[in-house]
Design an enzyme around this catalytic site. Structure first.
Site, short mmCIF file in Angstrom:
data_model
loop_
_atom_site.label_atom_id
_atom_site.label_comp_id
_atom_site.label_asym_id
_atom_site.label_seq_id
_atom_site.Cartn_x
_atom_site.Cartn_y
_atom_site.Cartn_z
N LYS A 44 -3.75 3.26 6.81
CA LYS A 44 -3.10 2.14 6.12
C LYS A 44 -3.82 0.81 6.41
O LYS A 44 -4.68 0.75 7.29
CB LYS A 44 -1.63 2.09 6.56
CG LYS A 44 -0.82 3.34 6.17
CD LYS A 44 0.64 3.22 6.60
CE LYS A 44 1.46 4.43 6.18
NZ LYS A 44 2.91 4.27 6.48
N TYR A 46 4.75 5.43 -3.45
CA TYR A 46 5.97 5.54 -2.62
C TYR A 46 7.24 5.57 -3.49
O TYR A 46 8.32 5.22 -3.00
CB TYR A 46 6.04 4.38 -1.63
CG TYR A 46 5.23 4.61 -0.37
CD1 TYR A 46 5.54 5.66 0.50
CD2 TYR A 46 4.17 3.78 -0.02
CE1 TYR A 46 4.82 5.87 1.66
CE2 TYR A 46 3.44 3.97 1.14
CZ TYR A 46 3.77 5.03 1.98
OH TYR A 46 3.06 5.24 3.14
N PHE A 61 13.52 -0.78 2.73
CA PHE A 61 12.19 -1.22 3.16
C PHE A 61 11.14 -1.12 2.05
O PHE A 61 9.96 -1.42 2.29
CB PHE A 61 11.74 -0.43 4.40
CG PHE A 61 11.74 1.07 4.23
CD1 PHE A 61 10.69 1.73 3.60
CD2 PHE A 61 12.78 1.85 4.73
CE1 PHE A 61 10.67 3.10 3.44
CE2 PHE A 61 12.77 3.23 4.58
CZ PHE A 61 11.71 3.86 3.94
N ARG A 95 1.03 15.99 10.83
CA ARG A 95 2.26 15.27 11.19
C ARG A 95 2.41 15.21 12.72
O ARG A 95 2.90 14.20 13.26
CB ARG A 95 3.48 15.93 10.56
CG ARG A 95 3.49 15.97 9.04
CD ARG A 95 3.78 14.67 8.35
NE ARG A 95 4.95 14.00 8.83
CZ ARG A 95 5.51 12.95 8.23
NH1 ARG A 95 5.01 12.49 7.08
NH2 ARG A 95 6.55 12.35 8.74
N THR A 143 7.60 8.51 12.75
CA THR A 143 7.43 7.33 11.89
C THR A 143 7.48 6.04 12.70
O THR A 143 6.66 5.13 12.49
CB THR A 143 8.54 7.31 10.81
OG1 THR A 143 8.55 8.58 10.14
CG2 THR A 143 8.31 6.19 9.81
N ARG A 161 0.35 7.25 16.15
CA ARG A 161 1.28 6.14 16.01
C ARG A 161 1.70 5.58 17.37
O ARG A 161 1.77 4.35 17.55
CB ARG A 161 2.48 6.57 15.18
CG ARG A 161 2.13 6.63 13.68
CD ARG A 161 3.13 7.41 12.89
NE ARG A 161 3.01 7.18 11.45
CZ ARG A 161 3.73 7.84 10.54
NH1 ARG A 161 4.59 8.77 10.92
NH2 ARG A 161 3.57 7.59 9.26
N ASN A 199 2.48 1.49 10.71
CA ASN A 199 2.33 2.64 11.60
C ASN A 199 1.04 3.42 11.36
O ASN A 199 0.95 4.61 11.58
CB ASN A 199 3.58 3.54 11.50
CG ASN A 199 3.83 4.02 10.08
OD1 ASN A 199 3.04 3.76 9.17
ND2 ASN A 199 4.93 4.73 9.89
N HIS A 236 -0.53 7.50 6.97
CA HIS A 236 0.37 8.29 6.13
C HIS A 236 -0.09 9.73 6.18
O HIS A 236 -1.27 10.01 6.26
CB HIS A 236 0.30 7.81 4.67
CG HIS A 236 0.98 8.77 3.73
ND1 HIS A 236 2.34 8.73 3.52
CD2 HIS A 236 0.50 9.83 3.02
CE1 HIS A 236 2.67 9.71 2.69
NE2 HIS A 236 1.57 10.40 2.36
N GLU A 293 0.33 14.10 -3.99
CA GLU A 293 -0.32 12.92 -3.39
C GLU A 293 -1.84 13.02 -3.48
O GLU A 293 -2.52 12.00 -3.70
CB GLU A 293 0.15 12.75 -1.95
CG GLU A 293 1.61 12.31 -1.87
CD GLU A 293 2.14 12.22 -0.46
OE1 GLU A 293 3.32 11.86 -0.30
OE2 GLU A 293 1.38 12.50 0.51
N1 UDP Z 1 9.06 2.77 6.72
C1 UDP Z 1 9.57 1.51 7.04
N2 UDP Z 1 10.83 1.42 7.62
C2 UDP Z 1 11.58 2.52 7.88
C3 UDP Z 1 11.05 3.79 7.54
C4 UDP Z 1 9.80 3.88 6.97
O1 UDP Z 1 8.92 0.50 6.81
O2 UDP Z 1 12.69 2.39 8.40
C5 UDP Z 1 7.73 2.86 6.12
C6 UDP Z 1 6.66 3.39 7.10
O3 UDP Z 1 5.44 2.73 6.83
C7 UDP Z 1 6.62 4.86 6.74
C8 UDP Z 1 6.82 4.81 5.23
O4 UDP Z 1 7.78 3.77 5.03
O5 UDP Z 1 5.42 5.47 7.15
C9 UDP Z 1 7.31 6.07 4.58
O6 UDP Z 1 8.51 6.47 5.24
P1 UDP Z 1 8.72 7.99 5.64
O7 UDP Z 1 10.16 8.15 6.04
O8 UDP Z 1 8.22 8.90 4.56
O9 UDP Z 1 7.86 8.15 6.97
P2 UDP Z 1 6.50 8.97 7.26
O10 UDP Z 1 6.53 10.20 6.41
O11 UDP Z 1 5.35 8.06 6.92
O12 UDP Z 1 6.55 9.28 8.73
MG MG Z 2 6.85 10.40 4.38
#
Ligand code: UDP
Ligand code: MG
Length: 143
Positions: A14, A54, A62, A90, A96, A107, A117, A120, A131
């Protein structure tokens, strides 16, 4: 657990990761884990493109901040290939929220907060396929 076979997943470093200069560190972690990078490019998303990527989070509080952040600078987009790579990526990424991520994950080690973070990673086979298609054509991916 039974193997899931050879898979592909979409990984993104990112804008915070590019800004911090940790692209190489992220790639090193993938390569050290035996994960192959089969496509890669740097680009900057428009706000609209970030919103499209997204779209599943459209209703989340958010969403506005996330898509502003994701379009704030260049990103590095990759297709990763390995056995069970969706889940393995993952694990390497960590939770996250970096505060909740296990030590030694990307992370936990590199990220500032739950939004910024660093990486992705696709979360399932169907999202990985969609994706990857968002960024790459079949001709962009080495076999
Ligand atoms: N995100 C955020 N606030 C939150 C949760 C997620 O800003 O409370 C952002 C963060 O950058 C995250 C992205 O939204 O990576 C997508 O969220 P997701 O739940 O899919 O998390 P990921 O799959 O990236 O772990
Ligand atoms: Mg996700």
């Amino acid at each position: 657990m039974a193997g899931t076979g050879l898979q592909r997943t979409l990984s993104i470093v990112k804008p915070d990761g590019v800004r911090k200069g940790v692209v190489g560190e992220v790639l090193r972690r993938f390569e050290s884990a035996g994960i192959r990078i089969v496509a890669m490019k740097m680009l900057r998303l428009t706000r609209k493109e970030a919103e499209g990527f997204y779209a599943v989070h459209r209703e989340r509080p958010f969403f506005g901040s996330l898509t502003e952040f994701m379009s704030s600078g260049p990103i590095v987009v990759m297709v990763l290939e390995a056995e069970d790579v969706i889940a393995r990526n993952r694990v390497l990424m960590g939770a996250t929220d970096p505060k909740k991520a296990d030590k030694g994950t990307i992370r936990a080690d590199l990220a500032d907060n739950v939004e910024r973070n660093i990486v992705h990673g696709s979360d399932a086979p169907d999202t990985a396929t969609a994706e990857i298609r968002y960024f790459f054509s079949d001709l962009d991916i080495v076999s």
